[in-house]
Design a protein around this motif. Sequence first.
Motif, PDB file in Angstrom:
ATOM      1  N   LYS A 419       0.895  -1.157  -0.133  1.00  0.00           N
ATOM      2  CA  LYS A 419       0.017  -0.077  -0.161  1.00  0.00           C
ATOM      3  C   LYS A 419       0.871   1.260   0.138  1.00  0.00           C
ATOM      4  O   LYS A 419       0.400   2.392  -0.175  1.00  0.00           O
ATOM      5  CB  LYS A 419      -0.942   0.110   1.312  1.00  0.00           C
ATOM      6  N   LYS A 420       2.246   1.177   0.302  1.00  0.00           N
ATOM      7  CA  LYS A 420       3.201   2.192   0.372  1.00  0.00           C
ATOM      8  C   LYS A 420       3.900   2.580  -1.099  1.00  0.00           C
ATOM      9  O   LYS A 420       4.348   3.373  -1.087  1.00  0.00           O
ATOM     10  CB  LYS A 420       4.027   2.008   1.322  1.00  0.00           C
ATOM     11  N   ALA A 425      -0.828   1.242  -3.860  1.00  0.00           N
ATOM     12  CA  ALA A 425      -1.618   2.218  -2.916  1.00  0.00           C
ATOM     13  C   ALA A 425      -3.038   2.436  -3.480  1.00  0.00           C
ATOM     14  O   ALA A 425      -3.515   2.077  -4.816  1.00  0.00           O
ATOM     15  CB  ALA A 425      -1.261   3.456  -3.229  1.00  0.00           C
TER      16      ALA A 425
END
Length: 507
Positions: A419-420, A425
Amino acid sequence: MEKVPWLSVIIPAYNLEDKIGECLTSVINQDFEEMELIVVDNGSQDHTSEVIREYQKRDHRIILERLEKNIAPSGARNHALKKARGIYVHFCDGDDLAAEHAYQTLYETTVKNEADVVTGNYMRRYPNQNNTIRPYTHYIGRTGLERCFEANNLALWNKIYKKKFLDENGLVFDSSMRYQEDILFHCQMLQCSPNIDYTDENVYIYTEPVGVEDTDPEVVGARYACSRCVKDGMKLQQKIFGQPLTENLMLWQRMFCHMFAWNFECSWKKIVDAKESEEAFYEMQKTLISIAQNNKNVLDWSENWMANEFIRITTVRFPVFCLMNYEQFMFIYTTQTKACHIELFKTGRLKVGTFYSVMLEKLEALKENYSSLPYDKFTQEKYWHEWNDIFHMYWCYIEDDGLKEKGWNQMMDTRRIMKKTAVGAIATEYSYYAVRWVFGVDDVALAVLSYQEYVMLFQLPENGYHIDIIQEFLREVDAGHVSVRRIIRAFGLWARYKLTHRRHNKK
């Protein structure tokens, strides 16, 4: 003595060098002369001011107000309001357009009865569809007041306001709010008992925001998916509904339900960060309890139609919502709104542990292949297709309980890491719905639910709660929402069934 313009057009602009010219053209080309244009460059970092100055050379009615620091649209509008000399004021956004003949139409409408406010219909322009412009609203209220309470008529830009009315009632924008400050202004205006007139003509063209995945992948696809938007929404509702209302009670009730539904479904529901989601949930809960205590004559969630509306929005009854903590609510809400039913325990033909070990290899490959890649639409789609294979082709086939839980934890760890990244994301509409496609629930639910809760979620009956249709019908009858004709028809169908059933039993 300088002549006072009939209309002051207030246009806040921030980093709109590519759009402000089109907006200004739509205004100065109107078949209406008696106006001034106050354009506020709200601390732009591009060449917005230079574009405005070029238009100033062509039309003396344009006034440029250059702010060194951005103070949000509400601050820019307040700044312009102090400068405005017109008898009436129109708020126009710098990336939108005034419809052809708009100001002449509004002028002719005000002449009839010196209205404090005039509202009209508006159109929408779709940049992703070759800037196609289509009619969007068709208000049906019999009076201007009723039209200003309609659900999609809470904005500023399809209205003009008498400057004297605004000044006498101290109506300005709340500069502490980043979101929904225009709706607060609209509601406060309605509380001042204005004389409102209307026209059926389209007076404004609103530009639909371009899909985020086509422009900036760093911005969440849902424009209002943040706790700040929910907090501002609750601040709005507390200011308007925190004290008892005595007039137009049904109109205010319906407006409140619409506002809450919007904040819940278009803002809170789209938040992808679990901490933000929890923070916003408690803000909603606290505000609703406070309003229900202080404004019982309007917001009575025990009324049948309002109770049903609350259940439609949240899936639970209002008293239950008030008593739940965030984790409890997320579990109940997710059971009712999961995207699909997923068979979590499938049977495969590979040895025990094989599915688990292959799944770990796939997760490592996922991180290695996508962690450093820049965002693009095709890569993101490919990434989520690989997630779908990992989940449905490997994890769901793990039969050993211990390995299945370990596999779940490994997937969630990988999900948090990815997600980073630019590709992983949850920052576009596609990624938001891709999570539901793969896991069956929203991303924020994955962050909140434990392994046991997630498994339990999909072991519940697929239909969720059982709804007593007859009881619901009787509630609607009791609330006066069912016509006499429908009641008679229902009785006729019941009588026919009983007679047929009795004949069948005799045979």
